[in-house]
Design a protein around this motif. Structure first.
Motif, PDB file in Angstrom:
ATOM      1  N   PRO A 161       0.785  -1.228   0.000  1.00  0.00           N
ATOM      2  CA  PRO A 161       0.000   0.000   0.000  1.00  0.00           C
ATOM      3  C   PRO A 161       0.825   1.291   0.000  1.00  0.00           C
ATOM      4  N   SER A 162       2.117   1.248   0.403  1.00  0.00           N
ATOM      5  CA  SER A 162       2.872   2.508   0.449  1.00  0.00           C
ATOM      6  C   SER A 162       4.372   2.264   0.360  1.00  0.00           C
ATOM      7  N   ARG A 163       5.096   3.319   0.018  1.00  0.00           N
ATOM      8  CA  ARG A 163       6.565   3.255  -0.071  1.00  0.00           C
ATOM      9  C   ARG A 163       7.182   3.025   1.306  1.00  0.00           C
ATOM     10  N   SER A 164       6.454   3.416   2.366  1.00  0.00           N
ATOM     11  CA  SER A 164       6.961   3.249   3.735  1.00  0.00           C
ATOM     12  C   SER A 164       7.272   1.791   4.054  1.00  0.00           C
ATOM     13  N   TYR A 165       6.616   0.900   3.349  1.00  0.00           N
ATOM     14  CA  TYR A 165       6.845  -0.534   3.521  1.00  0.00           C
ATOM     15  C   TYR A 165       8.336  -0.864   3.452  1.00  0.00           C
TER      16      TYR A 165
ATOM     17  N   LEU B 288       0.678   2.408  15.104  1.00  0.00           N
ATOM     18  CA  LEU B 288       0.126   3.754  15.322  1.00  0.00           C
ATOM     19  C   LEU B 288       0.462   4.636  14.117  1.00  0.00           C
ATOM     20  N   GLY B 289      -0.554   5.209  13.507  1.00  0.00           N
ATOM     21  CA  GLY B 289      -0.347   5.963  12.265  1.00  0.00           C
ATOM     22  C   GLY B 289      -0.129   4.986  11.130  1.00  0.00           C
ATOM     23  N   ALA B 290      -1.083   4.077  10.971  1.00  0.00           N
ATOM     24  CA  ALA B 290      -0.877   2.901  10.100  1.00  0.00           C
ATOM     25  C   ALA B 290      -1.185   3.140   8.625  1.00  0.00           C
ATOM     26  N   ALA B 291      -2.039   4.117   8.340  1.00  0.00           N
ATOM     27  CA  ALA B 291      -2.517   4.280   6.946  1.00  0.00           C
ATOM     28  C   ALA B 291      -1.438   4.903   6.046  1.00  0.00           C
ATOM     29  N   PRO B 292      -1.403   4.532   4.795  1.00  0.00           N
ATOM     30  CA  PRO B 292      -2.316   3.621   4.091  1.00  0.00           C
ATOM     31  C   PRO B 292      -2.086   2.130   4.372  1.00  0.00           C
ATOM     32  N   GLY B 293      -0.979   1.765   5.050  1.00  0.00           N
ATOM     33  CA  GLY B 293      -0.901   0.365   5.480  1.00  0.00           C
ATOM     34  C   GLY B 293       0.383  -0.387   5.151  1.00  0.00           C
ATOM     35  N   GLY B 294       1.443   0.321   4.786  1.00  0.00           N
ATOM     36  CA  GLY B 294       2.695  -0.362   4.396  1.00  0.00           C
ATOM     37  C   GLY B 294       3.311  -1.168   5.531  1.00  0.00           C
ATOM     38  N   TRP B 295       3.382  -0.570   6.710  1.00  0.00           N
ATOM     39  CA  TRP B 295       4.010  -1.279   7.838  1.00  0.00           C
ATOM     40  C   TRP B 295       3.110  -2.435   8.288  1.00  0.00           C
TER      41      TRP B 295
ATOM     42  N   ASP C 233      -5.442   4.511  13.047  1.00  0.00           N
ATOM     43  CA  ASP C 233      -5.282   5.694  12.181  1.00  0.00           C
ATOM     44  C   ASP C 233      -6.662   6.246  11.884  1.00  0.00           C
ATOM     45  N   ASN C 234      -6.767   7.575  11.901  1.00  0.00           N
ATOM     46  CA  ASN C 234      -8.045   8.183  11.525  1.00  0.00           C
ATOM     47  C   ASN C 234      -8.305   8.050  10.027  1.00  0.00           C
ATOM     48  N   GLY C 235      -7.236   7.876   9.285  1.00  0.00           N
ATOM     49  CA  GLY C 235      -7.366   7.795   7.829  1.00  0.00           C
ATOM     50  C   GLY C 235      -7.619   6.377   7.354  1.00  0.00           C
ATOM     51  N   PRO C 236      -7.955   6.239   6.043  1.00  0.00           N
ATOM     52  CA  PRO C 236      -8.315   4.920   5.493  1.00  0.00           C
ATOM     53  C   PRO C 236      -7.108   4.063   5.149  1.00  0.00           C
TER      54      PRO C 236
ATOM     55  N   LYS D 207     -10.202   3.575  14.241  1.00  0.00           N
ATOM     56  CA  LYS D 207     -10.117   4.988  13.828  1.00  0.00           C
ATOM     57  C   LYS D 207     -10.148   5.868  15.066  1.00  0.00           C
ATOM     58  N   GLU D 208      -8.981   6.037  15.645  1.00  0.00           N
ATOM     59  CA  GLU D 208      -8.865   6.821  16.891  1.00  0.00           C
ATOM     60  C   GLU D 208      -7.610   7.659  16.818  1.00  0.00           C
ATOM     61  N   ASP D 209      -7.492   8.560  17.774  1.00  0.00           N
ATOM     62  CA  ASP D 209      -6.262   9.332  17.917  1.00  0.00           C
ATOM     63  C   ASP D 209      -5.173   8.392  18.443  1.00  0.00           C
ATOM     64  N   ALA D 210      -4.175   8.137  17.615  1.00  0.00           N
ATOM     65  CA  ALA D 210      -3.117   7.177  17.989  1.00  0.00           C
ATOM     66  C   ALA D 210      -2.300   7.666  19.185  1.00  0.00           C
ATOM     67  N   LEU D 211      -2.278   8.982  19.395  1.00  0.00           N
ATOM     68  CA  LEU D 211      -1.486   9.509  20.517  1.00  0.00           C
ATOM     69  C   LEU D 211      -2.146   9.167  21.851  1.00  0.00           C
TER      70      LEU D 211
ATOM     71  N   CYS E 138       5.298   2.846  15.053  1.00  0.00           N
ATOM     72  CA  CYS E 138       4.796   4.222  15.151  1.00  0.00           C
ATOM     73  C   CYS E 138       5.401   5.054  14.027  1.00  0.00           C
ATOM     74  N   ASP E 139       4.542   5.532  13.150  1.00  0.00           N
ATOM     75  CA  ASP E 139       4.993   6.308  11.987  1.00  0.00           C
ATOM     76  C   ASP E 139       4.044   7.486  11.802  1.00  0.00           C
ATOM     77  N   ILE E 140       4.105   8.394  12.771  1.00  0.00           N
ATOM     78  CA  ILE E 140       3.191   9.543  12.774  1.00  0.00           C
ATOM     79  C   ILE E 140       4.012  10.810  12.526  1.00  0.00           C
ATOM     80  N   ILE E 141       3.541  11.624  11.596  1.00  0.00           N
ATOM     81  CA  ILE E 141       4.292  12.854  11.302  1.00  0.00           C
ATOM     82  C   ILE E 141       3.918  13.927  12.333  1.00  0.00           C
ATOM     83  N   LYS E 142       4.734  13.990  13.371  1.00  0.00           N
ATOM     84  CA  LYS E 142       4.518  14.968  14.445  1.00  0.00           C
ATOM     85  C   LYS E 142       5.886  15.368  14.957  1.00  0.00           C
ATOM     86  N   ASN E 143       5.924  16.417  15.765  1.00  0.00           N
ATOM     87  CA  ASN E 143       7.161  16.835  16.407  1.00  0.00           C
ATOM     88  C   ASN E 143       7.800  15.630  17.124  1.00  0.00           C
TER      89      ASN E 143
HETATM   90  C1  LIG Z   1       3.548   8.613   7.238  1.00  0.00           C
HETATM   91  S1  LIG Z   1       1.906   8.075   7.357  1.00  0.00           S
HETATM   92  C2  LIG Z   1       2.123   6.400   7.877  1.00  0.00           C
HETATM   93  C3  LIG Z   1       2.520   5.486   6.781  1.00  0.00           C
HETATM   94  C4  LIG Z   1       2.420   4.028   7.183  1.00  0.00           C
HETATM   95  N1  LIG Z   1       3.455   3.669   8.144  1.00  0.00           N
HETATM   96  C5  LIG Z   1       2.526   3.102   6.011  1.00  0.00           C
HETATM   97  O1  LIG Z   1       3.435   2.274   5.992  1.00  0.00           O
HETATM   98  O2  LIG Z   1       1.675   3.164   5.115  1.00  0.00           O
HETATM   99  C6  LIG Z   1       1.339   8.844   8.817  1.00  0.00           C
HETATM  100  C7  LIG Z   1      -0.062   8.470   9.225  1.00  0.00           C
HETATM  101  O3  LIG Z   1      -0.274   8.937  10.555  1.00  0.00           O
HETATM  102  C8  LIG Z   1      -1.643   9.267  10.693  1.00  0.00           C
HETATM  103  N2  LIG Z   1      -1.795  10.130  11.879  1.00  0.00           N
HETATM  104  C9  LIG Z   1      -1.191  11.314  12.138  1.00  0.00           C
HETATM  105  N3  LIG Z   1      -1.570  11.764  13.344  1.00  0.00           N
HETATM  106  C10 LIG Z   1      -2.417  10.829  13.860  1.00  0.00           C
HETATM  107  C11 LIG Z   1      -3.125  10.703  15.085  1.00  0.00           C
HETATM  108  N4  LIG Z   1      -3.017  11.627  16.053  1.00  0.00           N
HETATM  109  N5  LIG Z   1      -3.914   9.617  15.264  1.00  0.00           N
HETATM  110  C12 LIG Z   1      -4.013   8.659  14.306  1.00  0.00           C
HETATM  111  N6  LIG Z   1      -3.348   8.720  13.134  1.00  0.00           N
HETATM  112  C13 LIG Z   1      -2.570   9.792  12.917  1.00  0.00           C
HETATM  113  C14 LIG Z   1      -2.005   9.917   9.382  1.00  0.00           C
HETATM  114  O4  LIG Z   1      -3.398   9.819   9.167  1.00  0.00           O
HETATM  115  C15 LIG Z   1      -1.174   9.103   8.390  1.00  0.00           C
HETATM  116  O5  LIG Z   1      -1.977   8.082   7.822  1.00  0.00           O
END
Ligand SMILES: C[S@@+](CC[C@H](N)C(=O)[O-])C[C@H]1O[C@@H](n2cnc3c(N)ncnc32)[C@H](O)[C@@H]1O
Length: 164
Positions: free
Chosen positions: A8-12, A35-42, A57-60, A75-79, A94-99
């Motif tokens: 599903p993604s290059r992150s794989y 945590l932060g699983a979408a689109p699903g590579g890991w 992940d809140n996203g699909p 579909k919840e806040d992963a934090l 954990c692959d969430i784009i945050k500080n």
């Molecule tokens: C870089 S992508 C993850 C890619 C994933 N590891 C993969 O292999 O496809 C970051 C993901 O973190 C999710 N995300 C960011 N903040 C979040 C939060 N607070 N709760 C849940 N998901 C969150 C985004 O929706 C996004 O899908």
């Protein structure tokens, strides 16, 4: 490493590379929380090995991960996600784009509570002094090192402005 057509993604590619560096990987029937699983590579890399994945992940999630019977999508806040009481998960991803400080605190919470046995975390370093961040991670009293018997940190071949 090559992308597979189902991936599903290059992150794989990052997590596959991380397994090589750690020297082990999720096994058949192990439990993974992503945590932060979408689109699903890991998640895909873990289910390929027969592991059960809770993908937060809140996203699909993309096909074919979306309908994989080994995957539960929350579909919840992963934090804020807390694992079921008494369950020690084999792997935390954990692959969430945050500080990075927010993510480090999140991982520390998991380690302090012994909620996972292994983890793979990706930290974005674009707006951070990477050397200061490394020192923070490796600090034996306050960093992740304080909780780990083995800690490997790399900028992977497939990482961009991030470390894993
Ligand atoms: C870089 S992508 C993850 C890619 C994933 N590891 C993969 O292999 O496809 C970051 C993901 O973190 C999710 N995300 C960011 N903040 C979040 C939060 N607070 N709760 C849940 N998901 C969150 C985004 O929706 C996004 O899908």
């Amino acid at each position: 490493m090559k992308m597979s057509p189902d991936d599903p993604s290059r992150s794989y590619l990052k997590i596959e590379e991380a397994y090589n560096i750690i020297g082990f990987e999720p096994l058949n029937k192990e439990k993974v929380i992503d945590l932060g699983a979408a689109p699903g590579g890991w998640t895909y890399s873990a289910v390929k090995r027969g592991a059960y994945v809770t993908a937060v992940d809140n996203g699909p999630l993309k096909k074919p991960i979306k309908s994989n019977p080994l995957v539960i999508h929350i579909k919840e806040d992963a934090l804020k996600f807390i694992p079921p009481k008494g369950q020690i998960t084999d792997w935390l991803f954990c692959d969430i784009i945050k500080n990075p400080d927010i993510i480090l605190n999140l991982i520390k919470k998991w380690l302090k509570n012994s909620w996972c046995r292994n983890f793979v975390v990706n930290l974005k370093i674009s707006r951070t002094d990477p050397i200061a961040l490394l020192k923070k991670i490796e600090d034996k009293k306050t960093g992740l090192s304080a909780y780990c018997s083995l800690l490997k940190i790399r900028q992977l071949y497939h990482d961009r402005e991030e470390i894993t």
